[in-house]
Design a protein around this motif. Sequence first.
Motif, PDB file in Angstrom:
ATOM      1  N   GLU A  85     -43.851  48.062   8.094  1.00 48.78           N
ATOM      2  CA  GLU A  85     -45.446  48.551   8.432  1.00 48.78           C
ATOM      3  C   GLU A  85     -46.157  48.219  10.173  1.00 48.78           C
ATOM      4  O   GLU A  85     -46.231  48.763  11.042  1.00 48.78           O
ATOM      5  N   GLU A  91     -45.359  53.654  17.107  1.00 50.82           N
ATOM      6  CA  GLU A  91     -46.558  54.376  17.120  1.00 50.82           C
ATOM      7  C   GLU A  91     -47.113  54.123  18.044  1.00 50.82           C
ATOM      8  O   GLU A  91     -47.182  54.829  19.777  1.00 50.82           O
ATOM      9  N   ARG A 109     -46.388  50.323  13.812  1.00 48.96           N
ATOM     10  CA  ARG A 109     -47.892  50.794  14.140  1.00 48.96           C
ATOM     11  C   ARG A 109     -47.404  50.634  15.138  1.00 48.96           C
ATOM     12  O   ARG A 109     -48.240  51.054  16.306  1.00 48.96           O
ATOM     13  N   THR A 169     -42.253  48.566   2.970  1.00 46.62           N
ATOM     14  CA  THR A 169     -43.826  47.488   3.481  1.00 46.62           C
ATOM     15  C   THR A 169     -43.157  47.017   4.446  1.00 46.62           C
ATOM     16  O   THR A 169     -44.498  46.894   6.146  1.00 46.62           O
ATOM     17  N   LEU A 221     -42.181  59.494  11.955  1.00 42.99           N
ATOM     18  CA  LEU A 221     -43.544  59.173  11.610  1.00 42.99           C
ATOM     19  C   LEU A 221     -43.895  59.477  10.603  1.00 42.99           C
ATOM     20  O   LEU A 221     -44.220  58.712   9.648  1.00 42.99           O
ATOM     21  N   ARG A 222     -43.946  60.589  10.298  1.00 38.79           N
ATOM     22  CA  ARG A 222     -44.354  61.630   8.892  1.00 38.79           C
ATOM     23  C   ARG A 222     -43.310  60.610   7.953  1.00 38.79           C
ATOM     24  O   ARG A 222     -43.586  60.259   6.958  1.00 38.79           O
ATOM     25  N   SER A 237     -41.053  58.443   8.090  1.00 37.79           N
ATOM     26  CA  SER A 237     -41.754  56.597   7.892  1.00 37.79           C
ATOM     27  C   SER A 237     -42.895  56.993   6.442  1.00 37.79           C
ATOM     28  O   SER A 237     -42.894  55.499   5.756  1.00 37.79           O
ATOM     29  N   GLN A 238     -43.574  57.161   6.844  1.00 37.64           N
ATOM     30  CA  GLN A 238     -44.833  56.597   5.987  1.00 37.64           C
ATOM     31  C   GLN A 238     -44.509  57.678   4.212  1.00 37.64           C
ATOM     32  O   GLN A 238     -45.396  56.972   3.485  1.00 37.64           O
ATOM     33  N   ARG A 239     -43.444  58.237   3.981  1.00 33.59           N
ATOM     34  CA  ARG A 239     -43.682  58.901   2.521  1.00 33.59           C
ATOM     35  C   ARG A 239     -42.246  58.124   2.008  1.00 33.59           C
ATOM     36  O   ARG A 239     -42.286  57.517   0.627  1.00 33.59           O
TER      37      ARG A 239
END
Length: 424
Positions: free
Chosen positions: A246, A253, A250, A243, A232-233, A235-237
């Motif tokens: 997203e 998660e 969501r 995009t 998850l971390r 993917s956020q970077r």
Amino acid sequence: MHTRHNRRVTVAEQSLVTTDAAMGNDATVVSERAFELLRQQALDPDSDWLTLFTRKGREYVRIGPYVGLVQLADGTQLELLPKLEQPDQARPLLLTMLRHLPDSPFRTLPMSPTGAADLPLWDVFVLTFLNVLTTLTRQGLQRAYETVERNESVWKGKFQAGRHLRDNAHHAERLAVRYDQLSADIAPNRLLKSTLVTIDRQLPRSPIQAQVRQWLCTLDDVPSSANVSDDLRASQRLGRLFTRYEPALRWAEALLMGQAFGAQSGRTNSLSLLFPMPRVFEAYVAHGVRRYWPESGQVTVQESSAHLVDDHIGGPKFKLRPDILIRQENGQTLVLDTKWKLLDGTDRRGNYGIEQADLYQLFAYGKKYDATRLFLIYPMNPAFRNPLHVFGYDASTSLHVLPFDLSRPLAAEVDKLVHYALAV
């Protein structure tokens, strides 16, 4: 894969759960095993969505003001729905309201979820995730180059002399090389695969499970995530190329982490998607006011520009954060605050069920935001269908307590609120 056969139990928030069928309509009856799991949950200091109490020698569990889905270790699924005058409207209303919950994946829920009224919440969530996944993969799964260090039979990329001498001293047929490879084995895809695996384990045999297994075949060359939090971390970077992932991430998660959106679910459940009903109600009303209030008013949600104390050791203290602040073109400011509680409009001696602390809070909002007309908004119920008589704090400041009818379209109910607020 092993399939669990879940038993679904529907419970209204703020109601009792017991094993005693003699309680009748006053409580929801569950099995002894399910009750014991709930009892453990109530005793868990990390859980705040239910409480345990004893009455006449018998134990009961009371559900707090929370809605959503909880799955217990024995396979029992609890659907926690809003307590409404018409219980058959609870599930579609909840789905409608969840669409307006900020920072959640539920904005992609169906626009008109009345067709899902008979579907379990879990099935609705899964179907929505699969629809989001379909939209994502129409453009193809994203791949990325990853650096690979391997012993190959042919030269590929960059030769690694040191590693070759160490690893292949007795293998003349192998070469130690390092190269970049385009691969679908990346964090976002691993999360999608893990979500599908989790869903497959939670679903009984059904057409939905067949769809899930089709997706598992599609992602057959992608491994499940070895560490969901790390992926998850990661993917956020990732950059803008991801995009479009997203909405699906969501959902991943929420479904993988068993999120409690503003609640503490404890450690007993294998799955929990819990939502504090006060927050859901607040977000729903705020969305309606922001969207449908006339242009003559500037609507701000959760503004925190004022403090209760202007100065303490050189600075302000205690931020004041009204749910909704409306600044009208004529210079007037309106403060609206929402409360998820069933009032009794006939109970004057009991102050209708209004908490005195809420009146103090609204008075502080009025003074600090220079607002003379304040509004407390509660859900409409059979005992509270009309505005209460106006509360006059003083000669210039008034409080209006209004019902909000959740059975009506949001635009129509906000329009009614507008006409009342601008007429008084």
